[in-house]
Write a protein that holds these residues in place. Sequence first.
Motif, mmCIF file in Angstrom:
data_model
loop_
_atom_site.group_PDB
_atom_site.id
_atom_site.type_symbol
_atom_site.label_atom_id
_atom_site.label_comp_id
_atom_site.label_asym_id
_atom_site.label_seq_id
_atom_site.Cartn_x
_atom_site.Cartn_y
_atom_site.Cartn_z
ATOM 1 N N SER A 480 0.971 -1.140 0.029
ATOM 2 C CA SER A 480 0.134 -0.170 -0.002
ATOM 3 C C SER A 480 1.016 1.235 -0.197
ATOM 4 C CB SER A 480 -1.025 -0.180 1.229
ATOM 5 O OG SER A 480 -1.410 1.309 1.433
ATOM 6 N N PRO A 481 0.470 2.119 -0.810
ATOM 7 C CA PRO A 481 1.480 3.525 -0.501
ATOM 8 C C PRO A 481 1.104 4.144 0.670
ATOM 9 C CG PRO A 481 -0.717 3.921 -1.828
ATOM 10 C CD PRO A 481 -0.628 2.489 -1.404
ATOM 11 N N ASN A 482 0.304 3.717 1.571
ATOM 12 C CA ASN A 482 -0.101 4.603 3.085
ATOM 13 C C ASN A 482 0.244 3.589 3.887
ATOM 14 O OD1 ASN A 482 -0.782 6.794 1.534
ATOM 15 N ND2 ASN A 482 -3.234 5.985 1.336
ATOM 16 N N VAL A 483 0.460 4.217 5.288
ATOM 17 C CA VAL A 483 0.592 3.532 6.631
ATOM 18 C C VAL A 483 -0.372 4.444 7.516
ATOM 19 C CG1 VAL A 483 2.613 2.451 6.059
ATOM 20 C CG2 VAL A 483 2.883 4.712 6.913
ATOM 21 N N TRP A 484 -0.195 3.855 8.611
ATOM 22 C CA TRP A 484 -1.027 4.534 9.778
ATOM 23 C C TRP A 484 -0.073 5.190 11.045
ATOM 24 C CZ3 TRP A 484 -3.468 1.773 6.205
ATOM 25 C CH2 TRP A 484 -4.838 2.107 6.027
ATOM 26 N N VAL A 485 -0.346 6.094 11.528
ATOM 27 C CA VAL A 485 0.481 6.435 12.550
ATOM 28 C C VAL A 485 -0.274 6.794 13.832
ATOM 29 C CG1 VAL A 485 2.450 7.553 11.305
ATOM 30 C CG2 VAL A 485 0.380 8.948 11.819
ATOM 31 N N PRO A 486 0.178 6.563 14.923
ATOM 32 C CA PRO A 486 -0.737 6.893 16.167
ATOM 33 C C PRO A 486 -0.832 8.511 16.434
ATOM 34 C CG PRO A 486 1.583 6.500 16.836
ATOM 35 C CD PRO A 486 1.449 6.263 15.342
ATOM 36 N N THR A 495 -1.944 7.684 24.294
ATOM 37 C CA THR A 495 -0.942 6.981 23.710
ATOM 38 C C THR A 495 -0.868 6.760 22.263
ATOM 39 O OG1 THR A 495 -1.997 4.806 24.256
ATOM 40 C CG2 THR A 495 -0.714 5.736 25.888
ATOM 41 N N GLY A 496 -2.075 6.590 21.601
ATOM 42 C CA GLY A 496 -2.444 6.248 20.177
ATOM 43 C C GLY A 496 -2.680 4.672 19.932
#
Length: 564
Positions: A480-486, A495-496
């Motif tokens: 995927s071209p995207n990732v997720w961040v907290p 805390t996320g």
Amino acid sequence: MAGPADAFATLILKKTGLFTELQIAQVLAADRSDGTGVPGAVVRLGLAREDVFLKKIGEILGFPYTELADVKPTDEAITRLPARAVYQYNVLPLTVENGVLTVVSCDPFNTGMTDGLRLASQCPVVVTLSPREEIDKAIRKYYGVGADAIEKMIEEGRYAVDTDIASISKIDVNEIGAEASIVKFVNQIIAEADRQGATDIHVEPMEDELRIRYRIDGMLHKVDVPPQLNRLKAAIISRIKVMANLDIAEKRLPMDGRIGVRLNNDDIDIRVSTMPTAYGESISLRLLQKAGNFVKLHDLGFNTFDYEHVVKLINRPNGIFLVTGPTGSGKSTTLYAFLHEINKMQVRILTAEDPIEYEMPGINQVLVRQDIGLTFARALRAFLRQDPDIIMVGEIRDGETAEIAINASLTGHLVFSTLHTNDAAGAFARLIDMGAEPFLVASAVAGVMAQRLVRRLCPKCKLEIPLDMKWYDLPYPPASPNVWVPQGCEACTKTGYRGRGGLFELLVVSEDIESLIIGRRASSEIREAAIKHGLKTLREDGWAKAFRGMTSVEEIMRVTEESA
């Protein structure tokens, strides 16, 4: 016959326009003995959201509504109201202006609250409204867990113990056992840990404080406690030792014990370990749910390849299936998921554990006790005379246990166990180093699975961003071209992350790998051969889960090896 308080509540509930006559009658008939009052009854019955209800009540009674996330109590307000009053009325002091104390409450129907707070603070009081959960969190943050119990002990002066280590031995054991305040404080610390989902509690005496930390989702978090706690550390440590049936007079040696408690109708077994340090005894408590909802096999988070092969491995008639990883990587949870999946009336399952972390119906679980000579090896040897189909050994620690486990698997038993190795391929070298013959290891071991735990991103606040490829050296094109961040929100306590999930690396022993084991080839060679047969490394499994939004890239990099 309804009293004046119920008549007042009826009038106000009608004015809100939120409830029918029947619903108002249900609210007034509900049990309010838990101290949550009319708002608590409304929420429990599911008749209205608490914030909506309180805002409407505030409009009628002239009480403002306060968003606690946007305000911070002043030091003057905190010191003006004693902790016991804060806990008694479940309020949080906010400000003192022109001699008037402003407090936030969740129960405007408590007619005696204002008078009680005025007496406790010695000044006029005005009330604003906010939901109970928000107030509870703020009280713990600004006053500390168990502040009311600590305040009572300080006022009574019975536990103003000097911090000098020599004076610790002067504490009266019987008095500690009977003292309600110290018991209450320790109970609150344990209850709060359980509420937050902590796996461990660390009580650590420092030079000028008693530090308490919870391990939540694998990370340590400091607990907000009253600053006076340092004066009471000897009493608190002694109370925990009394609960664990440990000798409080002995402070020079490490000791181990157990505490059994009941919280919210759940039995919790607490393992207690003490360690003498420079400023007193450091105590670690491991919280274990004695019974509960077991994680199901399909909920562990396997990819399709791993899931299909794990199902085949745990349904074999014989062989050894090993789960490897460092302490705290979820190996026991995985083994219990295996056992839960294959626990049927037609099979006899015996386990040797230290400790028994979860009680599972239908399985014969044996507690290993080194002090009386009941070792893993001795238990395993006895199991073979008990006609088992499946054996689970908590850990293969020595050559004797390894030898018996291998012989058991070769004589028609399915054996599950754990090892401490960094990856799946390293398990064979570890068994051979223990003294097992390579040809027996190759014949007996059917599969090895390495695993790690990573924190799951909070679903309410995680943020999707483009993947910056220059940061990471991926061996293959990204999925995927995207990732997720907290991000951090109230739901995840800023805390996320909320909860944990597993990363897995499954090595199924093939003929090629058997030849490499017999030839005592290096773990790296075995690993390369397994990759050709479909093995996904821990980091590869992690990348796949990062692209799906389960966890963050930082978590993957934190828990997996550089070479993975």
